[in-house]
Design a protein around this motif. Structure first.
Motif, PDB file in Angstrom:
ATOM      1  N   LEU A 218       7.729  -2.268  -8.384  1.00 30.40           N
ATOM      2  CA  LEU A 218       6.773  -0.800  -8.672  1.00 30.40           C
ATOM      3  C   LEU A 218       6.275  -0.923 -10.260  1.00 30.40           C
ATOM      4  O   LEU A 218       5.296  -0.218 -10.728  1.00 30.40           O
ATOM      5  CB  LEU A 218       7.961   0.246  -8.519  1.00 30.40           C
ATOM      6  CG  LEU A 218       7.623   1.889  -8.935  1.00 30.40           C
ATOM      7  CD1 LEU A 218       8.582   2.690  -8.269  1.00 30.40           C
ATOM      8  CD2 LEU A 218       7.715   1.939 -10.489  1.00 30.40           C
ATOM      9  N   LEU A 219       7.414  -1.440 -11.128  1.00 30.83           N
ATOM     10  CA  LEU A 219       6.924  -1.389 -12.658  1.00 30.83           C
ATOM     11  C   LEU A 219       5.691  -2.543 -12.695  1.00 30.83           C
ATOM     12  O   LEU A 219       4.795  -2.220 -13.554  1.00 30.83           O
ATOM     13  CB  LEU A 219       8.257  -2.086 -13.585  1.00 30.83           C
ATOM     14  CG  LEU A 219       9.190  -0.978 -13.990  1.00 30.83           C
ATOM     15  CD1 LEU A 219      10.295  -1.634 -14.772  1.00 30.83           C
ATOM     16  CD2 LEU A 219       8.479   0.067 -14.861  1.00 30.83           C
ATOM     17  N   SER A 220       5.669  -3.463 -12.174  1.00 26.87           N
ATOM     18  CA  SER A 220       4.677  -4.342 -12.134  1.00 26.87           C
ATOM     19  C   SER A 220       3.353  -3.855 -11.662  1.00 26.87           C
ATOM     20  O   SER A 220       2.218  -4.134 -12.408  1.00 26.87           O
ATOM     21  CB  SER A 220       5.007  -5.619 -11.229  1.00 26.87           C
ATOM     22  OG  SER A 220       3.942  -6.634 -11.452  1.00 26.87           O
ATOM     23  N   SER A 221       3.197  -2.956 -10.524  1.00 29.04           N
ATOM     24  CA  SER A 221       2.111  -2.411 -10.162  1.00 29.04           C
ATOM     25  C   SER A 221       1.635  -1.173 -11.005  1.00 29.04           C
ATOM     26  O   SER A 221       0.585  -1.324 -11.286  1.00 29.04           O
ATOM     27  CB  SER A 221       2.274  -1.868  -8.865  1.00 29.04           C
ATOM     28  OG  SER A 221       1.263  -1.220  -8.327  1.00 29.04           O
ATOM     29  N   ALA A 222       2.460  -0.641 -11.843  1.00 28.72           N
ATOM     30  CA  ALA A 222       2.148   0.368 -12.774  1.00 28.72           C
ATOM     31  C   ALA A 222       1.759  -0.326 -14.046  1.00 28.72           C
ATOM     32  O   ALA A 222       0.706   0.512 -14.680  1.00 28.72           O
ATOM     33  CB  ALA A 222       3.495   1.303 -12.918  1.00 28.72           C
ATOM     34  N   GLN A 223       2.304  -1.251 -14.239  1.00 33.11           N
ATOM     35  CA  GLN A 223       1.527  -2.153 -15.709  1.00 33.11           C
ATOM     36  C   GLN A 223       0.370  -2.581 -15.291  1.00 33.11           C
ATOM     37  O   GLN A 223      -0.595  -2.595 -16.217  1.00 33.11           O
ATOM     38  CB  GLN A 223       2.736  -3.144 -15.964  1.00 33.11           C
ATOM     39  CG  GLN A 223       3.965  -2.676 -16.584  1.00 33.11           C
ATOM     40  CD  GLN A 223       5.217  -3.905 -16.579  1.00 33.11           C
ATOM     41  OE1 GLN A 223       4.779  -4.835 -15.905  1.00 33.11           O
ATOM     42  NE2 GLN A 223       6.239  -3.607 -17.250  1.00 33.11           N
ATOM     43  N   ASP A 224       0.050  -2.916 -14.104  1.00 32.88           N
ATOM     44  CA  ASP A 224      -1.101  -3.600 -13.724  1.00 32.88           C
ATOM     45  C   ASP A 224      -2.282  -2.432 -13.834  1.00 32.88           C
ATOM     46  O   ASP A 224      -3.131  -2.770 -14.247  1.00 32.88           O
ATOM     47  CB  ASP A 224      -1.115  -3.961 -12.104  1.00 32.88           C
ATOM     48  CG  ASP A 224      -2.457  -4.675 -11.790  1.00 32.88           C
ATOM     49  OD1 ASP A 224      -3.342  -5.047 -12.669  1.00 32.88           O
ATOM     50  OD2 ASP A 224      -2.401  -5.257 -10.565  1.00 32.88           O
ATOM     51  N   ALA A 225      -1.866  -1.161 -13.274  1.00 34.53           N
ATOM     52  CA  ALA A 225      -2.808  -0.020 -13.584  1.00 34.53           C
ATOM     53  C   ALA A 225      -2.913   0.270 -14.958  1.00 34.53           C
ATOM     54  O   ALA A 225      -4.248   0.515 -15.234  1.00 34.53           O
ATOM     55  CB  ALA A 225      -2.273   1.120 -12.617  1.00 34.53           C
ATOM     56  N   SER A 226      -2.010   0.343 -15.732  1.00 33.24           N
ATOM     57  CA  SER A 226      -2.074   0.667 -17.179  1.00 33.24           C
ATOM     58  C   SER A 226      -3.134  -0.216 -17.970  1.00 33.24           C
ATOM     59  O   SER A 226      -3.914   0.139 -18.788  1.00 33.24           O
ATOM     60  CB  SER A 226      -0.417   0.712 -17.881  1.00 33.24           C
ATOM     61  OG  SER A 226      -0.853   1.023 -19.011  1.00 33.24           O
ATOM     62  N   SER A 232      -7.616  -2.735  -9.969  1.00 37.83           N
ATOM     63  CA  SER A 232      -6.997  -3.737  -9.820  1.00 37.83           C
ATOM     64  C   SER A 232      -5.694  -3.497  -9.295  1.00 37.83           C
ATOM     65  O   SER A 232      -5.064  -4.366  -8.472  1.00 37.83           O
ATOM     66  CB  SER A 232      -6.819  -4.445 -11.205  1.00 37.83           C
ATOM     67  OG  SER A 232      -6.096  -5.238 -11.395  1.00 37.83           O
ATOM     68  N   ALA A 233      -4.908  -2.435  -9.664  1.00 38.85           N
ATOM     69  CA  ALA A 233      -3.576  -2.334  -9.267  1.00 38.85           C
ATOM     70  C   ALA A 233      -3.538  -1.980  -7.570  1.00 38.85           C
ATOM     71  O   ALA A 233      -2.719  -2.435  -7.020  1.00 38.85           O
ATOM     72  CB  ALA A 233      -2.978  -0.931  -9.827  1.00 38.85           C
ATOM     73  N   LEU A 234      -4.458  -1.189  -7.220  1.00 39.13           N
ATOM     74  CA  LEU A 234      -4.655  -0.784  -5.811  1.00 39.13           C
ATOM     75  C   LEU A 234      -4.952  -2.242  -4.902  1.00 39.13           C
ATOM     76  O   LEU A 234      -4.534  -2.293  -3.845  1.00 39.13           O
ATOM     77  CB  LEU A 234      -5.528   0.135  -5.362  1.00 39.13           C
ATOM     78  CG  LEU A 234      -5.170   1.686  -5.916  1.00 39.13           C
ATOM     79  CD1 LEU A 234      -6.413   2.537  -5.812  1.00 39.13           C
ATOM     80  CD2 LEU A 234      -4.119   2.119  -5.236  1.00 39.13           C
ATOM     81  N   ALA A 235      -5.755  -3.170  -5.381  1.00 45.15           N
ATOM     82  CA  ALA A 235      -6.165  -4.327  -4.774  1.00 45.15           C
ATOM     83  C   ALA A 235      -4.877  -5.077  -4.720  1.00 45.15           C
ATOM     84  O   ALA A 235      -4.786  -5.934  -3.627  1.00 45.15           O
ATOM     85  CB  ALA A 235      -7.364  -5.168  -5.620  1.00 45.15           C
ATOM     86  N   ASN A 236      -4.233  -5.311  -5.650  1.00 45.61           N
ATOM     87  CA  ASN A 236      -2.898  -6.070  -5.575  1.00 45.61           C
ATOM     88  C   ASN A 236      -1.672  -5.503  -4.954  1.00 45.61           C
ATOM     89  O   ASN A 236      -0.831  -6.367  -4.819  1.00 45.61           O
ATOM     90  CB  ASN A 236      -2.439  -6.476  -7.185  1.00 45.61           C
ATOM     91  CG  ASN A 236      -3.793  -7.158  -7.894  1.00 45.61           C
ATOM     92  OD1 ASN A 236      -4.403  -7.852  -7.127  1.00 45.61           O
ATOM     93  ND2 ASN A 236      -3.852  -6.991  -9.342  1.00 45.61           N
ATOM     94  N   ILE A 237      -1.712  -4.203  -4.660  1.00 44.27           N
ATOM     95  CA  ILE A 237      -0.337  -3.603  -4.100  1.00 44.27           C
ATOM     96  C   ILE A 237       0.333  -4.366  -3.130  1.00 44.27           C
ATOM     97  O   ILE A 237       1.447  -4.354  -2.861  1.00 44.27           O
ATOM     98  CB  ILE A 237      -0.451  -2.305  -4.140  1.00 44.27           C
ATOM     99  CG1 ILE A 237       0.906  -1.521  -4.215  1.00 44.27           C
ATOM    100  CG2 ILE A 237      -1.463  -1.607  -2.622  1.00 44.27           C
ATOM    101  CD1 ILE A 237       0.619   0.178  -4.473  1.00 44.27           C
ATOM    102  N   HIS A 238      -0.421  -4.524  -1.969  1.00 49.66           N
ATOM    103  CA  HIS A 238       0.010  -5.229  -0.809  1.00 49.66           C
ATOM    104  C   HIS A 238       0.633  -6.551  -0.966  1.00 49.66           C
ATOM    105  O   HIS A 238       1.489  -7.132  -0.230  1.00 49.66           O
ATOM    106  CB  HIS A 238      -0.983  -5.252   0.216  1.00 49.66           C
ATOM    107  CG  HIS A 238      -1.468  -4.088   0.848  1.00 49.66           C
ATOM    108  ND1 HIS A 238      -2.410  -3.902   1.737  1.00 49.66           N
ATOM    109  CD2 HIS A 238      -0.580  -2.599   0.673  1.00 49.66           C
ATOM    110  CE1 HIS A 238      -2.342  -2.591   2.233  1.00 49.66           C
ATOM    111  NE2 HIS A 238      -1.488  -1.789   1.463  1.00 49.66           N
ATOM    112  N   GLY A 239       0.462  -7.208  -2.103  1.00 49.81           N
ATOM    113  CA  GLY A 239       0.801  -8.566  -2.592  1.00 49.81           C
ATOM    114  C   GLY A 239       2.237  -8.527  -2.626  1.00 49.81           C
ATOM    115  O   GLY A 239       3.223  -9.561  -2.602  1.00 49.81           O
ATOM    116  N   TYR A 240       2.919  -7.419  -3.105  1.00 49.68           N
ATOM    117  CA  TYR A 240       4.327  -7.388  -3.376  1.00 49.68           C
ATOM    118  C   TYR A 240       5.218  -7.088  -1.931  1.00 49.68           C
ATOM    119  O   TYR A 240       6.320  -7.600  -2.082  1.00 49.68           O
ATOM    120  CB  TYR A 240       4.701  -5.816  -4.222  1.00 49.68           C
ATOM    121  CG  TYR A 240       3.974  -6.154  -5.381  1.00 49.68           C
ATOM    122  CD1 TYR A 240       4.544  -6.879  -6.630  1.00 49.68           C
ATOM    123  CD2 TYR A 240       2.684  -5.251  -5.831  1.00 49.68           C
ATOM    124  CE1 TYR A 240       3.885  -6.505  -7.818  1.00 49.68           C
ATOM    125  CE2 TYR A 240       2.227  -5.305  -6.965  1.00 49.68           C
ATOM    126  CZ  TYR A 240       2.876  -6.007  -8.232  1.00 49.68           C
ATOM    127  OH  TYR A 240       2.319  -5.965  -9.134  1.00 49.68           O
TER     128      TYR A 240
END
Length: 268
Positions: A218-226, A232-240
């Motif tokens: 969760l933190l990694s995805s939020a940091q990606d968005a920030s 970018s964050a939405l494109a990467n979210i399923h990777g987790y």
């Protein structure tokens, strides 16, 4: 509660304790209103790096000894150290202000009381949960000292409050109180003076009972968005998801729901 005994790593300006899965990091220069000198900056980085690297720890709580959180930077001590690496962190060290160094993967809660100036505001803006005493006095006053904020306020203060709300405080360095900080979205909660530490500790304990891998994802995805934007964050979210869905904690979470009990996550 166990005390970290490596005084070379932590030193006197920062206290470091562990309480179960929680890491307690204290600013410990109360005679100087916890102003950050080069030694305190280095020791805080080391404390956060120790927390990051300890697999048993799931949440950190940063607090301050004494009546004040911090008066900001010790400009006299740092005067000749601006260009000598005082604010440089290599890829193995956590930058408390999240400008360089290793990107942290675990949550940080901050409890604030009294004075919280400049680098203190930027430290809390780089955390995940901020509990402020109702007696707090804030100021991002670098422009009144001949410099500018360089610990993230130019980005995070503006992102939290919005341009028109942030700039009157950034461009003038004027003071504001806890209620204003709350309205500017700089803090999570304001509590009566003296209750900030216990409230922050309660939240840290709640976080530490959550699934560590899920929290880190969760933190990694939020940091990606920030850092990189929503696209970018939405494109990467399923990777987790593969790593999480195949974890022991995911199985434990499902079983706890079926069995109507509290889950016991292991972080694997």
């Amino acid at each position: 509660m166990s005390m970290q005994n490596d005084t070379d790593a932590i030193g006197k300006r920062i206290t470091y304790e562990t309480d179960g899965h929680i890491c307690l990091i204290g600013l410990n220069r109360a005679d100087k209103r916890n102003a950050f000198d080069s030694h305190m900056i280095k020791q805080l980085s080391e404390a956060l790096t120790n927390y990051e690297n300890d697999d048993n720890l799931r949440c950190a709580l940063i607090f301050a000894h004494g009546e004040h959180f911090t008066a900001g930077l010790d400009l006299m001590e740092l005067q000749d150290k601006w260009d000598k690496g005082a604010f440089e962190f290599n890829d193995n060290k956590i930058d408390p202000w999240g400008i360089g160094g290793k990107l942290r993967t675990k949550p940080v809660v901050v409890a604030i009381q009294g004075t919280c100036f400049t680098a203190g505001i930027e430290l809390m803006l780089n955390s995940d949960v901020v509990i402020a005493s109702d007696n707090c006095n804030f100021a991002q006053m670098e422009v009144q000292r001949g410099i500018m904020p360089f610990g993230g306020a130019t980005v995070r203060f503006v992102a939290a409050a919005g341009w028109q709300k942030a700039m009157p405080y950034l461009l003038t360095g004027k003071n504001f109180d806890a209620q204003t900080a709350d309205k500017l979205n700089l803090v999570s909660e304001v509590v009566p003076n003296g209750e900030e530490y216990e409230r922050a500790l309660t939240i840290a304990k709640e976080i530490s009972t959550s699934a560590p891998l899920g929290v880190q994802g969760l933190l990694s995805s939020a940091q990606d968005a920030s850092r990189n934007g929503a696209k970018s964050a939405l494109a990467n979210i399923h990777g987790y998801l593969p790593h999480l869905f195949h974890s022991e904690d995911a199985k434990e979470g499902a079983m706890a729901m079926v069995e109507r009990r509290e889950p016991e996550f292991k972080g694997r």
